[in-house]
Every structure is written in structure tokens, then in C-alpha cells.
Design an enzyme around this catalytic site. Structure first.
Site, PDB file in Angstrom:
ATOM      1  N   ASP A  79      32.475  30.822   7.593  1.00 53.45           N
ATOM      2  CA  ASP A  79      31.488  31.355   6.642  1.00 53.45           C
ATOM      3  C   ASP A  79      31.193  32.825   6.942  1.00 53.45           C
ATOM      4  O   ASP A  79      31.396  33.297   8.057  1.00 53.45           O
ATOM      5  CB  ASP A  79      30.190  30.529   6.642  1.00 53.45           C
ATOM      6  CG  ASP A  79      29.450  30.530   7.988  1.00 53.45           C
ATOM      7  OD1 ASP A  79      30.129  30.612   9.034  1.00 53.45           O
ATOM      8  OD2 ASP A  79      28.213  30.453   7.983  1.00 53.45           O
ATOM      9  N   GLU A 143      27.661  29.080  10.725  1.00 48.57           N
ATOM     10  CA  GLU A 143      27.232  30.040  11.753  1.00 48.57           C
ATOM     11  C   GLU A 143      26.203  31.014  11.199  1.00 48.57           C
ATOM     12  O   GLU A 143      25.244  31.364  11.857  1.00 48.57           O
ATOM     13  CB  GLU A 143      28.438  30.800  12.303  1.00 48.57           C
ATOM     14  CG  GLU A 143      28.181  31.431  13.669  1.00 48.57           C
ATOM     15  CD  GLU A 143      27.544  32.808  13.602  1.00 48.57           C
ATOM     16  OE1 GLU A 143      27.065  33.280  14.642  1.00 48.57           O
ATOM     17  OE2 GLU A 143      27.508  33.420  12.525  1.00 48.57           O
TER      18      GLU A 143
HETATM   19 ZN   LIG Z   1      30.178  35.591  13.689  1.00 46.68          ZN
END
Ligand SMILES: [Zn+2]
Length: 244
Positions: A79, A143
Site C-alpha cells: 500500500d 502499513e
Molecule cells: Zn513504508
């Protein structure tokens, strides 16, 4: 690497997918990125599995060639941050452009570029024969929203899928021509404080020096968070920090 099209193309393909985890409208792109990684890992002979995340699933890939060999687990995330403000991009964020030795695209440096380097390194090793270690990858999709599932995934799969001898985090950086090993990553803690004292503007001649100005109170609060050496002054802040 930039001159080797076979190594570069998978990264360019992944960079074209706007896998923005924070924005609902990119949910299908998140899936597209996962599918792309699964396809790539499968083509290299990995066994893959989708690990259920609270919001976006993670991709797990395993290439165990020899049970007697140690296993390296490599972490990354597919992501990316939203590309705004768009007008500041010189080239479109999801149309990667290669200039000299650099690739310009959202996610090229965080973290698609890095984990793809590891995947392509494994590909090169495989071309040379049996690699000296077994490889596992976990590429998560949360993340940029605080890795909300990684702790429970780590607990759930620590004895089987994620069992390893070494763990490498690809989510770091290095200065050009200066290879580096990161030995510590930092985090952040943020909060928003709103402070209002009076409910309307006060006349300085009447209230000046008597009524508290919220700006001064907030400045006092902030200046008391750290000492002049940068050490955090919040009580018990370091209580659970293990010494090296
Ligand atoms: Zn990163």
C-alpha cells in the site's frame, strides 16, 4: 538494474496500480496489487496464501527448497500514501517514469521499490540454482494505516507460516551509493489538542496579563514535553523500553 528490463518491468507494473490503503475508492486497486504479487510469486515457484487483514489482506509467499536450510522472512508493504497534492507532481504518480537512475512514481521509494528489489534478487538467485536459504515474504497492505493487523497475524502464524530464522524489513532506505543496514526504526505518537480559555476576544487594556492566552499555555505544554537534550519528560515514557 534499471537497464535490465526483465527485472525492472514487474516493479513498473506494480507502481501503476494505485493501491492507496487509506481511500475507500481504491479497494479494488488494493486487490489488484495483491493479485499482481501473487501472480509474480507463483511465477517464481513460490507457494502463496492471502492472509486476512482487518481492512486489507496481506500476501504471503513461501519458497522452501530444503528444510535443513535456514529460512529468511522478508517484510514489505504494497500500500502507498495518497498522491495529493497532485499539482506538485512533475509526472503522474501512477505512471512511473524512469529518468537516469531514478524511478518517479508513488510507492517507488516506499515500499514497492524496496520489496521488489528483494523479490528480484531471489529471482536472480534461483537462476543460479538452489539458493542457500529458504525464502518467505509477507507483503502487507495496511502499513500506511498503522499496520492494524500485523500483530495479530504475527501471533497467529508465528509457529508455522511465519516461522523463520532471519527477518528482513525492506521498508527502509539508503542514500545513493551508500549501502546501509538499518538497526532501528522509529515510530510516532500524535495527538490533537484544542484549548480555549475565553469564549470571545478580550480587550488587552482590561484583560491583558490577567486572562490566560491559550497560545501561551500550549507553548508551555509543548516546551515541557522534552528537556534541552531531547529526552522525553512525560512520566513513565521510557518504562517499557528495553536497554540494548
Ligand atoms: Zn513504508
Amino acid at each position: 538494474m534499471l537497464s535490465d528490463k526483465a527485472l525492472l518491468n514487474p516493479l513498473l507494473q506494480l507502481l501503476k496500480i494505485p493501491s492507496v490503503s487509506t481511500q475507500e475508492e481504491h479497494t479494488s486497486d488494493m486487490e489488484k496489487a495483491r493479485k499482481y504479487l501473487v501472480h509474480l510469486f507463483n511465477s517464481l515457484g513460490f507457494k502463496t496464501k492471502i492472509l486476512k487483514g482487518k481492512k486489507h489482506d496481506a500476501v504471503f509467499a513461501n519458497l522452501t527448497t530444503d528444510n535443513r536450510l535456514p529460512t529468511t522472512l522478508i517484510y514489505g508493504h504494497y500500500d502507498v500514501q495518497p498522491p495529493d497534492p497532485l499539482e506538485e507532481w512533475k509526472t503522474p504518480p501512477f505512471e512511473p517514469s524512469v529518468k537516469d537512475d531514478d524511478i518517479y512514481a508513488r510507492g517507488s521509494a516506499d515500499n514497492k521499490g524496496q520489496h521488489m528489489i528483494h523479490i528480484m534478487a531471489v529471482k536472480k538467485l534461483l537462476e543460479k540454482g538452489k539458493p542457500p536459504v529458504n525464502f518467505k515474504f509477507i507483503i502487507e497492505g495496511e502499513e500506511e494505516i498503522g499496520s492494524i493487523s500485523i500483530e495479530s497475524l504475527a501471533k497467529k502464524y508465528s509457529k508455522n507460516l511465519l516461522l523463520c530464522d532471519y527477518l528482513m524489513v525492506s521498508d527502509t532506505e539508503m542514500k545513493k551509493n551508500h549501502p546501509s543496514i538499518d538497526i532501528g526504526l522509529r515510530g510516532l505518537l500524535y495527538t490533537e489538542i484544542r484549548l480555549q480559555t475565553a469564549d470571545h476576544d478580550l480587550h488587552s487594556g482590561v484583560y491583558g496579563g490577567v486572562a490566560e492566552n491559550p497560545v501561551n499555555i500550549l507553548a508551555y505544554l509543548i516546551s515541557n514535553l522534552k528537556d534541552n537534550k531531547g529526552r522525553v519528560l512525560i512520566p513513565n515514557f521510557y518504562k517499557d523500553v528495553a536497554s540494548l
